[in-house]
Design a protein around this motif. Structure first.
Motif, PDB file in Angstrom:
ATOM      1  N   PRO A   1       0.912  -1.419  -0.003  1.00 33.96           N
ATOM      2  CA  PRO A   1      -0.014  -0.427  -0.235  1.00 33.96           C
ATOM      3  C   PRO A   1       0.774   1.545  -0.447  1.00 33.96           C
ATOM      4  N   VAL A   2       0.425   2.012  -1.022  1.00 30.33           N
ATOM      5  CA  VAL A   2       1.230   3.209  -0.811  1.00 30.33           C
ATOM      6  C   VAL A   2       0.845   4.419  -1.013  1.00 30.33           C
ATOM      7  N   PHE A   3       1.362   5.987  -0.648  1.00 31.50           N
ATOM      8  CA  PHE A   3       0.273   6.962  -0.899  1.00 31.50           C
ATOM      9  C   PHE A   3       1.321   7.531  -1.808  1.00 31.50           C
ATOM     10  N   GLY A   4       1.131   8.673  -2.767  1.00 30.17           N
ATOM     11  CA  GLY A   4       1.583   9.455  -3.855  1.00 30.17           C
ATOM     12  C   GLY A   4       2.063   9.054  -4.824  1.00 30.17           C
ATOM     13  N   HIS A   5       2.012   7.785  -5.271  1.00 30.04           N
ATOM     14  CA  HIS A   5       2.577   6.785  -6.800  1.00 30.04           C
ATOM     15  C   HIS A   5       1.322   7.617  -7.506  1.00 30.04           C
ATOM     16  N   ALA A   6       1.470   7.379  -9.087  1.00 29.52           N
ATOM     17  CA  ALA A   6       1.068   8.092  -9.718  1.00 29.52           C
ATOM     18  C   ALA A   6       0.668   6.816 -10.843  1.00 29.52           C
ATOM     19  N   GLY A   7      -0.417   6.799 -11.821  1.00 24.45           N
ATOM     20  CA  GLY A   7      -0.980   6.059 -12.035  1.00 24.45           C
ATOM     21  C   GLY A   7      -1.743   5.989 -14.027  1.00 24.45           C
ATOM     22  N   GLY A   8      -2.096   5.674 -14.710  1.00 20.24           N
ATOM     23  CA  GLY A   8      -3.077   5.924 -15.852  1.00 20.24           C
ATOM     24  C   GLY A   8      -3.382   4.555 -16.295  1.00 20.24           C
ATOM     25  N   ILE A   9      -4.044   4.429 -17.515  1.00 19.51           N
ATOM     26  CA  ILE A   9      -4.957   3.902 -17.807  1.00 19.51           C
ATOM     27  C   ILE A   9      -5.980   4.153 -19.281  1.00 19.51           C
ATOM     28  N   VAL A  10      -5.319   2.711 -20.459  1.00 22.75           N
ATOM     29  CA  VAL A  10      -6.296   3.163 -21.974  1.00 22.75           C
ATOM     30  C   VAL A  10      -6.533   1.675 -21.911  1.00 22.75           C
ATOM     31  N   ASN A  11      -7.992   1.921 -22.474  1.00 20.62           N
ATOM     32  CA  ASN A  11      -8.694   1.286 -21.895  1.00 20.62           C
ATOM     33  C   ASN A  11      -8.367   0.553 -21.328  1.00 20.62           C
ATOM     34  N   ASN A  12      -9.284  -1.615 -20.836  1.00 19.89           N
ATOM     35  CA  ASN A  12      -9.405  -1.909 -19.379  1.00 19.89           C
ATOM     36  C   ASN A  12      -7.613  -2.364 -18.619  1.00 19.89           C
ATOM     37  N   THR A  13      -6.636  -1.050 -19.393  1.00 21.36           N
ATOM     38  CA  THR A  13      -5.547  -1.882 -18.572  1.00 21.36           C
ATOM     39  C   THR A  13      -4.505  -0.432 -18.128  1.00 21.36           C
ATOM     40  N   MET A  14      -4.538  -0.486 -16.265  1.00 17.45           N
ATOM     41  CA  MET A  14      -4.183   0.420 -15.905  1.00 17.45           C
ATOM     42  C   MET A  14      -2.578  -0.064 -15.650  1.00 17.45           C
ATOM     43  N   VAL A  15      -1.611   1.013 -15.126  1.00 14.18           N
ATOM     44  CA  VAL A  15      -0.527   1.053 -15.042  1.00 14.18           C
ATOM     45  C   VAL A  15      -0.388   1.328 -14.026  1.00 14.18           C
ATOM     46  N   ILE A  16       0.060   1.554 -12.336  1.00 14.99           N
ATOM     47  CA  ILE A  16       0.472   2.114 -11.398  1.00 14.99           C
ATOM     48  C   ILE A  16       2.033   1.854 -11.084  1.00 14.99           C
TER      49      ILE A  16
ATOM     50  N   GLY B   1      -2.275  -3.694 -14.108  1.00  9.45           N
ATOM     51  CA  GLY B   1      -3.535  -3.969 -13.857  1.00  9.45           C
ATOM     52  C   GLY B   1      -4.650  -4.136 -14.913  1.00  9.45           C
ATOM     53  N   LYS B   2      -5.370  -5.047 -14.849  1.00  8.83           N
ATOM     54  CA  LYS B   2      -6.194  -5.832 -16.101  1.00  8.83           C
ATOM     55  C   LYS B   2      -7.400  -5.587 -15.623  1.00  8.83           C
ATOM     56  N   ILE B   3      -8.163  -4.556 -16.349  1.00  8.84           N
ATOM     57  CA  ILE B   3      -9.868  -5.006 -15.623  1.00  8.84           C
ATOM     58  C   ILE B   3     -10.433  -6.286 -16.403  1.00  8.84           C
ATOM     59  N   ASP B   4     -11.250  -7.134 -15.582  1.00 13.17           N
ATOM     60  CA  ASP B   4     -11.867  -8.396 -16.450  1.00 13.17           C
ATOM     61  C   ASP B   4     -13.816  -6.982 -17.293  1.00 13.17           C
ATOM     62  N   GLU B   5     -13.367  -7.764 -18.596  1.00 10.41           N
ATOM     63  CA  GLU B   5     -13.806  -6.716 -19.718  1.00 10.41           C
ATOM     64  C   GLU B   5     -15.302  -7.828 -19.042  1.00 10.41           C
ATOM     65  N   GLU B   6     -15.832  -8.522 -18.649  1.00  8.37           N
ATOM     66  CA  GLU B   6     -17.393  -9.285 -18.353  1.00  8.37           C
ATOM     67  C   GLU B   6     -17.266  -8.803 -16.742  1.00  8.37           C
ATOM     68  N   ASN B   7     -16.283  -8.479 -16.014  1.00 11.94           N
ATOM     69  CA  ASN B   7     -17.332  -7.775 -14.232  1.00 11.94           C
ATOM     70  C   ASN B   7     -16.237  -6.598 -13.465  1.00 11.94           C
ATOM     71  N   PRO B   8     -16.038  -5.779 -14.240  1.00 12.61           N
ATOM     72  CA  PRO B   8     -15.571  -4.230 -13.647  1.00 12.61           C
ATOM     73  C   PRO B   8     -15.342  -4.065 -12.757  1.00 12.61           C
ATOM     74  N   PHE B   9     -14.747  -5.300 -12.121  1.00 14.55           N
ATOM     75  CA  PHE B   9     -14.824  -5.226 -10.531  1.00 14.55           C
ATOM     76  C   PHE B   9     -13.520  -6.396  -9.974  1.00 14.55           C
ATOM     77  N   LYS B  10     -12.634  -6.470 -10.699  1.00 16.43           N
ATOM     78  CA  LYS B  10     -11.877  -7.883 -11.435  1.00 16.43           C
ATOM     79  C   LYS B  10     -10.882  -7.466 -12.084  1.00 16.43           C
ATOM     80  N   ILE B  11      -9.941  -7.191 -11.474  1.00 19.05           N
ATOM     81  CA  ILE B  11      -8.311  -6.291 -11.627  1.00 19.05           C
ATOM     82  C   ILE B  11      -7.301  -7.160 -11.522  1.00 19.05           C
ATOM     83  N   ASP B  12      -7.064  -8.007 -13.277  1.00 19.17           N
ATOM     84  CA  ASP B  12      -6.041  -9.421 -12.816  1.00 19.17           C
ATOM     85  C   ASP B  12      -4.325  -8.667 -12.774  1.00 19.17           C
TER      86      ASP B  12
END
Length: 429
Positions: A221-236, A261-272
């Motif tokens: 767990p962190v604070f002051g981190h950064a990230g972005g998302i394109v389609n269903n793929t995020m990078v932190i 983190g890759k968001i499941d296309e069928e379930n937006p609350f499941k991240i791989d």
């Protein structure tokens, strides 16, 4: 944060050449065809009416008009007295921007409301979703240096100039990362809650107004981190973790780590969640970051290698300085590139990176010797990159380091000379 490719706006953007970049990291070399302009293209955007740092920033499009926002933050004095809830808006209209004597100007907005006694706050995050801005969390500071994470969530409408209080965060956080998925869901990844970091991924549904928990963040767990998302793929990436001790109070340490983190296309609350190779091996704190659909890449700008308190002085007692490098993560190839930047100045203490017609900017922040600035700084342009991607053809076998450690082949453009300039090697700090 993800900002969709905007409609063309007739801003005065002067494009620089798009070079190739390479850098040395530890015992291996990463050589890449660069796709970010080494020379930041100047744009005709005015400075904020006042210096501010650690401000929440966002952008939305309503028809052919782009609205850019700065909410709350820290003033030049950098004490608890300088934490405020003032807000500003810059309207970039296609018709107005073509008139030399009618350049856009920042406009004062109503102050951001608060449910807490102290109204000003730091480390909030803001995102644009459709025609509205959503503002999350942050913390207040009193004269005894007590800090409280606020549960507040507000929706601001540029068309009505009004704030609407929404359902509070289940777990109030500040210094979190906010990412938008499907122009509907807002993901708050990790962050600080009153007495410590949390590994939560809290998801706000802007359609239903409800909160849910997604798959927890698997890094420390962190604070002051950064990230972005394109389609269903995020990078932190990075941030600060908490170190416990047996004989003294907790301490803070830079966390050198990146996750995809890759968001499941069928379930937006499941991240791989998967680990990613770090681009430099040296963490940065409070970078500005965003994802770009047009290039399928995520960009990280600025920040400091020395984590600090809100006044810019490190937790180690040493003044912090800003880093000027740009980290670029190519989602398709899972590779990193680090170009040099010729931005006006390295910056730190950011809450977001904004796309203005292909030129990426930060608003305010700290420059130099922890100097709070009012400047809107252009860091790089992706306009030529998009052009090169559309015209590229295979002509080289330049190797690049993938996140799995395997060498892969990249394609170098031969159809546009602006895509082939060679940049100096940029070493890891």
């Amino acid at each position: 944060m993800l900002f969709k490719k905007p409609k063309t706006i007739a801003l005065r953007i002067f494009l620089g050449a798009v070079p190739q970049f390479s850098f040395v990291l530890s015992a291996f070399i990463i050589a890449a065809t660069a796709t970010v302009s080494a020379a930041a293209a100047p744009i005709s955007l005015p400075a904020l009416p006042e210096p501010v740092s650690n401000n929440a920033v966002a952008s939305v499009f309503i028809e052919d008009t782009q609205y850019i926002f700065s909410f709350m933050g820290l003033g030049v004095g950098k004490t608890f007295k300088d934490v405020h809830n003032r807000a500003w808006q810059l309207v970039i209209n296609e018709d107005d921007s073509s008139k030399r004597n009618n350049a856009p100007q920042w406009q004062a907005l109503p102050p951001v409301p608060s449910s807490l006694t102290l109204k000003g706050r730091l480390a909030s995050v803001a995102v644009g979703v459709k025609d509205s801005v959503y503002i999350f969390g942050g913390y207040t500071v009193d004269e005894d240096h007590n800090e409280i994470s606020t549960p507040d969530v507000y929706k601001y409408s540029p068309t009505t100039t009004k704030y609407e209080r929404l359902a509070p965060m289940p777990v109030p956080v500040d210094d979190a990362t906010a990412l938008v998925y499907q122009d509907r869901y807002v993901y708050l990844v990790s962050g600080w809650h009153n007495d410590g970091n949390v590994n939560l991924v809290q998801v706000y549904d802007t359609q239903t107004g409800q909160w849910q928990q997604a798959s927890p963040f698997l890094g420390n767990p962190v604070f002051g981190h950064a990230g972005g998302i394109v389609n269903n793929t995020m990078v932190i990436c990075d941030g600060v973790s908490v170190t416990p001790h047996s004989n003294k109070r907790r301490s803070f340490a830079a966390e050198t780590a990146c996750f995809k983190g890759k968001i499941d296309e069928e379930n937006p609350f499941k991240i791989d969640w998967r680990t990613l190779q770090h681009p430099t091996g040296s963490a940065r704190y409070r970078m500005a970051a965003a994802g770009d659909e047009a290039t399928n890449k995520i960009y990280f700008v600025g920040g400091s290698t020395n984590p600090y308190n809100y006044n810019g002085i490190g937790y180690n007692g040493k003044p912090s300085t800003a880093d000027g490098a740009i980290w670029t993560f190519d989602i398709a190839k899972e590779t990193w590139a680090i170009p040099k930047t010729e931005a006006e100045a390295p910056t730190m203490d950011h809450r977001g990176l904004i796309d203005i017609n292909g030129t990426w900017i930060t608003i305010g922040g700290m420059i130099g010797a922890q100097h709070v600035t009012s400047k809107v700084i252009s860091h790089f342009s992706t306009l030529e990159e998009v052009c090169c991607l559309s015209k590229s053809q295979a002509s080289s076998d330049v190797s690049i380091q993938a996140s799995d450690g395997q060498a892969v082949e990249v394609v170098k453009s031969a159809s546009n000379s602006k895509c082939q300039h060679q940049n100096d090697i940029y070493g890891a700090k």
